[in-house]
Design a protein around this motif. Sequence first.
Motif, mmCIF file in Angstrom:
data_model
loop_
_atom_site.group_PDB
_atom_site.id
_atom_site.type_symbol
_atom_site.label_atom_id
_atom_site.label_comp_id
_atom_site.label_asym_id
_atom_site.label_seq_id
_atom_site.Cartn_x
_atom_site.Cartn_y
_atom_site.Cartn_z
ATOM 1 N N SER A 93 7.368 10.209 16.257
ATOM 2 C CA SER A 93 6.048 10.769 15.975
ATOM 3 C C SER A 93 6.160 11.680 14.763
ATOM 4 O O SER A 93 7.252 12.114 14.372
ATOM 5 C CB SER A 93 5.487 11.552 17.176
ATOM 6 N N ALA A 94 5.011 11.976 14.163
ATOM 7 C CA ALA A 94 4.993 12.833 12.975
ATOM 8 C C ALA A 94 5.404 14.258 13.299
ATOM 9 O O ALA A 94 5.811 15.007 12.399
ATOM 10 C CB ALA A 94 3.598 12.817 12.342
ATOM 11 N N LEU B 252 9.246 13.078 -3.103
ATOM 12 C CA LEU B 252 9.269 12.627 -1.708
ATOM 13 C C LEU B 252 9.333 11.118 -1.579
ATOM 14 O O LEU B 252 9.358 10.606 -0.449
ATOM 15 C CB LEU B 252 8.017 13.143 -0.980
ATOM 16 N N GLY B 253 9.326 10.377 -2.681
ATOM 17 C CA GLY B 253 9.346 8.925 -2.581
ATOM 18 C C GLY B 253 7.964 8.364 -2.275
ATOM 19 O O GLY B 253 6.933 8.993 -2.506
ATOM 20 N N GLY B 254 7.917 7.162 -1.727
ATOM 21 C CA GLY B 254 6.648 6.465 -1.525
ATOM 22 C C GLY B 254 5.980 6.699 -0.190
ATOM 23 O O GLY B 254 4.829 6.295 0.005
ATOM 24 N N ALA B 255 6.637 7.305 0.786
ATOM 25 C CA ALA B 255 6.017 7.538 2.095
ATOM 26 C C ALA B 255 4.879 8.532 1.969
ATOM 27 O O ALA B 255 4.941 9.483 1.189
ATOM 28 C CB ALA B 255 7.058 8.043 3.082
ATOM 29 N N ASP C 177 6.754 5.497 7.688
ATOM 30 C CA ASP C 177 7.361 4.532 6.771
ATOM 31 C C ASP C 177 6.860 3.121 7.111
ATOM 32 O O ASP C 177 6.020 2.931 8.000
ATOM 33 C CB ASP C 177 8.889 4.601 6.837
ATOM 34 N N SER C 178 7.352 2.131 6.392
ATOM 35 C CA SER C 178 6.881 0.761 6.572
ATOM 36 C C SER C 178 7.244 0.176 7.933
ATOM 37 O O SER C 178 6.638 -0.796 8.375
ATOM 38 C CB SER C 178 7.461 -0.134 5.457
ATOM 39 N N SER C 179 8.229 0.766 8.616
ATOM 40 C CA SER C 179 8.646 0.250 9.923
ATOM 41 C C SER C 179 7.867 0.866 11.073
ATOM 42 O O SER C 179 8.112 0.525 12.235
ATOM 43 C CB SER C 179 10.149 0.524 10.127
ATOM 44 N N GLY C 180 6.953 1.779 10.784
ATOM 45 C CA GLY C 180 6.175 2.416 11.835
ATOM 46 C C GLY C 180 6.843 3.621 12.444
ATOM 47 O O GLY C 180 6.337 4.177 13.419
ATOM 48 N N GLN D 166 9.890 9.518 9.053
ATOM 49 C CA GLN D 166 11.060 10.065 8.384
ATOM 50 C C GLN D 166 10.637 10.582 7.009
ATOM 51 O O GLN D 166 9.822 9.958 6.329
ATOM 52 C CB GLN D 166 12.150 9.002 8.217
ATOM 53 N N ALA D 167 11.175 11.741 6.598
ATOM 54 C CA ALA D 167 10.905 12.310 5.282
ATOM 55 C C ALA D 167 12.161 12.232 4.430
ATOM 56 O O ALA D 167 13.285 12.326 4.944
ATOM 57 C CB ALA D 167 10.447 13.763 5.397
ATOM 58 N N SER D 168 11.966 12.070 3.099
ATOM 59 C CA SER D 168 13.084 11.983 2.165
ATOM 60 C C SER D 168 12.828 12.905 0.982
ATOM 61 O O SER D 168 11.687 13.156 0.604
ATOM 62 C CB SER D 168 13.252 10.544 1.652
#
Length: 368
Positions: free
Chosen positions: A264-265, A293-296, A350-353, A356-358
């Motif tokens: 969860s977020a 932070l990338g694309g998320a 993310d794309s997998s549902g 996660q933060a980067s």
Amino acid sequence: MPIGETLAQARHQAGLSLAQVSKRTRIRETIIRKIEADDFSECGGDFYTRGHIRAIAKAVGTDPEPLIEDYDTDHRATGPIATVSLDELLATSAPQRHRPDLPGAWARVTAASAPVARKASAGAGAVRGRMASGRRPRWRTARWAVFVCLALVVVALGFAALHVLAGPPAAAPSAAGKHAAAGHNGGRGQPGPAAKSSHRAAPSPAAKASHTAAPSPAQPQPAQSLAPVQATAFGPNGGDNPQLAHLVLGGGRSAGWHTDWYNSARFGNLYPGTGLLLKMGRTVTITGAQIDLGGATGASLQLRVGDTPTMAGLQPVAHASGASGVVRLSPASPARGRYVLVWFTRLPTDSSGTFQASVHGLALQGHG
């Protein structure tokens, strides 16, 4: 803690769903979800945002007043109209007999129009008296009387305002002034003796040289790039992926550091947050930060600065909600400290549902 996170935690503790809170407050679920993500763009302005925050807080059983104060501090619109709330306007709009804070011009306009206003009020009172005496009311005549009284008040205010704004009449030239003018024009357009003697002598070169230029104001010191000496994971149980924290100091985009996976977020309701702690090696002044932070999409994070590597010693100076890509954070005022913390309070999807933060790279600006 951000406003949305506080409301979300209170709702979870109360065991309420978004639909239940929406039913209790009559606020759409989409707006409640955005408020919990610290996104107030669909509330319709400061007045309605405060009302939504107050209603949601009462529905989930938490005190709304600290949240209203946090909103006014961090999100309140700027400008001459947005500097006060509706409650403050109502508190200051009560009639007063004496208003020493009125500008002098408006006070004189009010004084000039007072007799006309009293006559208009008396006329309206007379009309009401005749209506209450038992006679048959003459509605058409009464309406015209009120209209005429209001028109007289408006005209009187207009004339009084023109009189005040025009200022006092110009003073007539004195006899001495007339005599000087006559002396100046005497003798076929040549200036007379009196006019010649009244001419001011030109300043001498020595007097000109004695003037010194005023010192120019000090220019603000430009911000410079600040390089941390160490980066470590920060959070419960030592933080997430401490072995990757040093990768954010390489300068430029890299694989960087990322958090653990969560379902969860809100970190699976396990932790209040996680982040990266940057050790500066000396006391510095932070004026801005740039974080990749990338694309998320959907991250919420804070920039905290302080002198001790603890949550109590690191005060939040800037934050962002629903963030993605390169995020630029600027404190409202320069923040001084030996440590800088990038603290995530909500994770993006993310794309997998999963959540996660980067951090692929970061840069700090300020003064060393």
